[in-house]
Motif scaffolding. Structure first.
Motif, PDB file in Angstrom:
ATOM      1  N   PRO A  34       0.814  -1.214   0.000  1.00  0.00           N
ATOM      2  CA  PRO A  34       0.000   0.000   0.000  1.00  0.00           C
ATOM      3  C   PRO A  34       0.852   1.269   0.000  1.00  0.00           C
ATOM      4  N   ALA A  35       0.336   2.320  -0.607  1.00  0.00           N
ATOM      5  CA  ALA A  35       1.002   3.623  -0.552  1.00  0.00           C
ATOM      6  C   ALA A  35       1.217   4.015   0.901  1.00  0.00           C
ATOM      7  N   GLY A  36       2.372   4.614   1.172  1.00  0.00           N
ATOM      8  CA  GLY A  36       2.693   5.025   2.534  1.00  0.00           C
ATOM      9  C   GLY A  36       3.350   3.961   3.387  1.00  0.00           C
ATOM     10  N   THR A  37       3.526   2.752   2.850  1.00  0.00           N
ATOM     11  CA  THR A  37       4.233   1.702   3.601  1.00  0.00           C
ATOM     12  C   THR A  37       5.631   2.186   3.966  1.00  0.00           C
ATOM     13  N   ARG A  38       6.033   1.923   5.189  1.00  0.00           N
ATOM     14  CA  ARG A  38       7.366   2.330   5.640  1.00  0.00           C
ATOM     15  C   ARG A  38       8.437   1.441   5.004  1.00  0.00           C
ATOM     16  N   VAL A  39       9.413   2.100   4.405  1.00  0.00           N
ATOM     17  CA  VAL A  39      10.565   1.397   3.829  1.00  0.00           C
ATOM     18  C   VAL A  39      11.813   1.924   4.531  1.00  0.00           C
ATOM     19  N   TYR A  40      12.451   1.065   5.295  1.00  0.00           N
ATOM     20  CA  TYR A  40      13.652   1.449   6.038  1.00  0.00           C
ATOM     21  C   TYR A  40      14.857   1.362   5.098  1.00  0.00           C
ATOM     22  N   VAL A  41      15.625   2.418   5.047  1.00  0.00           N
ATOM     23  CA  VAL A  41      16.799   2.495   4.168  1.00  0.00           C
ATOM     24  C   VAL A  41      18.038   2.275   5.024  1.00  0.00           C
ATOM     25  N   THR A  42      18.742   1.178   4.800  1.00  0.00           N
ATOM     26  CA  THR A  42      19.850   0.795   5.665  1.00  0.00           C
ATOM     27  C   THR A  42      21.073   1.685   5.468  1.00  0.00           C
ATOM     28  N   ASP A  43      21.837   1.801   6.531  1.00  0.00           N
ATOM     29  CA  ASP A  43      23.082   2.560   6.522  1.00  0.00           C
ATOM     30  C   ASP A  43      24.228   1.581   6.286  1.00  0.00           C
TER      31      ASP A  43
END
Length: 291
Positions: A34-43
């Protein structure tokens, strides 16, 4: 509430993570989640902050919500922290996940509490801030110290209004994380918890990461489920049974701190997203489990 309804409820706010090198997977991921799903961007080590910010921008362009990892030990001092947080805000980042990071400290900042208590963070209104949870321990760190640090973070959230939540290390079984959640709740902690689950990758790859991350009792469950070395090499792991166990427990206990699950795809971003989307719709029935 039946099992499928409980699973759908727990997956309603599912999150997933990608590395800055995996953003091409967003093209399809954005069509199934769904739109707005949280996507964590790794460091990732050896990547510049700008590469992470560029990846976060791509997440946003796909209609998803970027949550940027910040490994605080890579930040040498409060002045550098202030500059880094400023760049994040200027780039439109509203959500963070703070982790210590596995590298040696670059300077005076050694842990996430120092960042949470800093003036640099207090001046910036992030919408949400994640901190790490370790249901099966943190390698090389005393369990009491880990519990104390989480209790101090909970106190900061309650008394200082910080929008904190917990994201746990990934687990292969429900019981260890449920026992940990009960222990945290009994200690007075009230932070909402996202339970980390592995994505749809090979058990052999998961065993490798599990051993390096200190995953304990639930690792034995993976070994038992996986069987022979040949099967380890050829099958695909699905966290279906773990999710079912968590969902049943949360449905039966309204006070449970577990609010959602967070998926670690380990490279299998698109298959993992499809699996989560199937669960959101069908509650992980047999057909969804084979997606």
């Amino acid at each position: 509430m039946d099992d499928d309804d409980a699973v759908r409820r727990l997956l309603a706010d599912v999150s997933i993570e990608v590395t800055p090198r995996e953003t091409s997977a967003l093209d399809e991921t954005a069509t199934v989640l769904p739109a707005g799903t949280r996507v964590y961007v790794t460091d990732l080590p050896n990547l510049e902050l700008q590469q992470t910010l560029d990846a976060a921008a791509r997440v946003r362009e796909h209609g998803l919500r970027p949550v940027v990892h910040l490994a605080v030990r890579s930040i040498p001092d409060p002045a550098a922290l202030d500059r880094t947080l400023g760049r994040l805000v200027d780039a439109g980042v509203a959500d963070l996940l703070l982790v210590a990071g596995s590298r040696a400290p670059a300077g005076s900042i050694e842990n996430t509490l120092q960042v949470l208590e800093s003036e640099a963070l207090a001046r910036r209104p992030f919408a949400s801030i994640g901190v790490a949870g370790h249901p099966e321990g943190n390698p090389g760190v005393d369990e009491g110290a880990v519990d104390d640090a989480l209790a101090r973070k909970d106190k900061l959230a309650r008394e200082g209004g910080l929008p904190l939540h917990v994201v746990t290390q990934f687990v292969f079984a429900a019981d260890p994380v449920l026992g940990w959640e009960r222990r945290m709740r009994d200690a007075g902690i009230t932070l909402p918890v996202r339970v980390g689950l592995p994505g749809l990758t090979s058990p052999a790859r998961l065993l490798k990461f599990g051993l390096s991350c200190g995953v304990g009792p639930s690792l034995a469950v993976l070994r038992k489920q996986s069987g022979s070395v040949l099967k380890l090499a050829t099958q695909t792991y699905r966290p279906t049974e773990t999710l079912r166990g968590l969902a049943r427990a949360v449905a039966a206990d309204p006070g449970n701190l577990i609010s959602a699950v967070h998926l670690f795809p380990f490279g299998a971003v698109v298959p993992t997203a499809r699996w989560a989307a199937s669960g959101q719709k069908d509650g992980l029935g047999e057909d969804a489990a084979r997606s």
